[in-house]
Write an enzyme that holds these catalytic residues in place. Structure first.
Site, short mmCIF file in Angstrom:
data_model
loop_
_atom_site.label_atom_id
_atom_site.label_comp_id
_atom_site.label_asym_id
_atom_site.label_seq_id
_atom_site.Cartn_x
_atom_site.Cartn_y
_atom_site.Cartn_z
N SER A 203 0.62 -1.17 0.32
CA SER A 203 0.23 0.03 -0.19
C SER A 203 1.03 1.40 -0.07
CB SER A 203 -0.79 -0.41 1.19
OG SER A 203 -0.33 0.14 2.11
N HIS B 105 -5.29 -4.07 -0.90
CA HIS B 105 -5.26 -3.23 -1.87
C HIS B 105 -5.27 -3.35 -3.72
CE1 HIS B 105 -4.38 0.10 0.75
NE2 HIS B 105 -4.04 -0.84 1.59
N LYS C 133 -11.91 -0.93 1.10
CA LYS C 133 -11.54 0.28 0.64
C LYS C 133 -12.42 0.35 -1.02
CE LYS C 133 -6.88 -0.88 3.09
NZ LYS C 133 -7.76 -1.85 4.32
#
Length: 395
Positions: free
Chosen positions: A185, A213, A243
């Protein structure tokens, strides 16, 4: 407050501030979209992990509202008592379909996934090979398992092979696992999954990829493992619902037997109230959106590639990112914090990232363009970057 505690806290906070490692937390007075408002100031938001802009998507909001009306705001219990609702089962079936696995289990957060899954599989008779830049939740999950933790140089497949050979041939461990982020990330680089699979098969390693991610970002949205076409070769795929999917929670996807085990051995599943019904339904709808079309995924990559190219052309060090994650690496922690402050004053919200999130001396401003940003927003942000970069002598 006890004096010893007071002394510890005062000294520790003062030390953080003296080393430019203290993080000020600011509250948004708006939704977390491409533009945000903080203390009455409207800012271009480049700090969010809301990769696809789904956190304020109308379809998700409508589904969440209807679900709350039917089920209430909370699940009322842990999953194993009577906190499992049909919306939770629907979510897990949808995750498994999305990730191309036999089954999946949902947790309250991505952090909980790593705390649960690693410790449920590994124990003090085992060893874990762990990439040196793995996320804090992976590190804590490994510690909780009490397995022997063997660090592997970041993305160094030769080091992985050497340590896998040593661990498996030593006779000291019953099981050996290799664990890695799918997308890292802070730098935006991607795990070398084909090579990982090759080494794992050679040395009979359990494979574990945390794709927090990568989910929604890689593999046309289905993640880093799917990007390489190796869904059947990775034992545990971990991801978040918070996310790219824009909601909250996490999941583990894998074989039916793995998921059956985690439902009786994953401690956060057993001892913490389950995801709220509204969140579970909204996350399911987010996956539906990704499975219907790659439009948001494609726009994310278009914006990410554009921002990276423009910042690199200005002379900024953006590292070796292979994803829309765009670090501007500045080095000194004080410079990173000052750079972020000046961006904020000019109208761009991009937080500085310093130790312990990244190694000392690699302070940076982490930028995350999303599918919701317009080219006009990005152009304005790039112009501000140029102004601040010249002012502070970075470019």
């Amino acid at each position: 407050m006890v004096q010893k505690l007071q002394e510890f806290l005062s000294e520790a906070i003062a030390e953080k501030k003296a080393k430019n490692l203290y993080n000020e937390i600011e509250a948004l007075s708006s939704a977390n979209g491409p533009m945000i408002e903080i203390n009455g100031q409207e800012l271009i938001n480049l700090s969010s992990n809301n990769y696809l802009g789904l956190a304020k998507e109308e379809r998700l909001k409508e589904v969440a509202k209807k679900t709350i009306d039917k089920y209430g705001v909370g699940a009322g219990a842990v999953r194993t008592i009577n906190g499992t609702m049909d919306v939770h089962n629907d979510l897990e079936k949808k995750i498994a379909e999305f990730k191309h696995t036999e089954a999946a289990i949902a947790f309250q957060s991505g952090f909980n996934c790593n705390m649960a899954a690693v410790s449920a599989i590994m124990n003090k008779e085992d060893a874990i090979l762990s990439d040196a830049l793995n996320h804090a939740s992976i590190i804590d999950g490994c510690r909780l398992s009490r397995a022997k933790i063997i660090p592997v140089k970041h993305q160094d497949m030769d080091d992985l092979r050497e340590k896998a050979k040593e661990a498996t041939e030593s006779g000291l461990y019953k099981k050996v696992m290799y664990i890695s982020d799918g997308v890292f990330s802070m730098d935006g680089d991607v795990a070398k999954i084909p090579e990982i699979v090759e080494i794992a098969e050679e040395f009979n390693l359990i494979t574990y990829i945390d794709d927090a991610h990568g989910s929604g970002v890689m593999g046309k949205g289905a993640g880093t493992v799917k990007h390489f076409g190796l869904s059947d070769k990775i034992d545990l795929q971990i991801g978040t619902l918070s996310k790219a999917l824009g909601v909250v929670g996490g999941y583990v996807a894998g074989s039916q037997e793995l998921i059956d085990w985690l439902k009786v051995a994953g401690r956060p599943f057993l001892f913490s109230t389950s995801l709220t019904p509204g969140d579970a339904a909204a996350a399911t709808e987010a996956i539906n959106i990704l499975m219907e079309s790659t439009e948001l995924h494609d726009r994310l990559w278009e914006n990410g590639n554009y921002l990276k190219a423009e910042l690199k052309a200005l002379g900024f060090n953006i590292g070796n990112s292979e994803t829309p994650i765009t670090p501007v690496i500045l080095g000194e922690e004080k410079l990173a914090q000052e750079f972020s402050k000046r961006l904020r004053e000019e109208g761009v919200y991009a937080k500085s990232i310093v130790f312990p999130t990244v190694p000392l001396g690699t302070g940076r401003v982490r930028n995350m363009p999303t599918a919701a940003h317009t080219k006009e927003m990005l152009d304005k942000a790039i112009a501000i970057y140029e102004k601040v970069g010249k002012e502070l002598g970075v470019i």
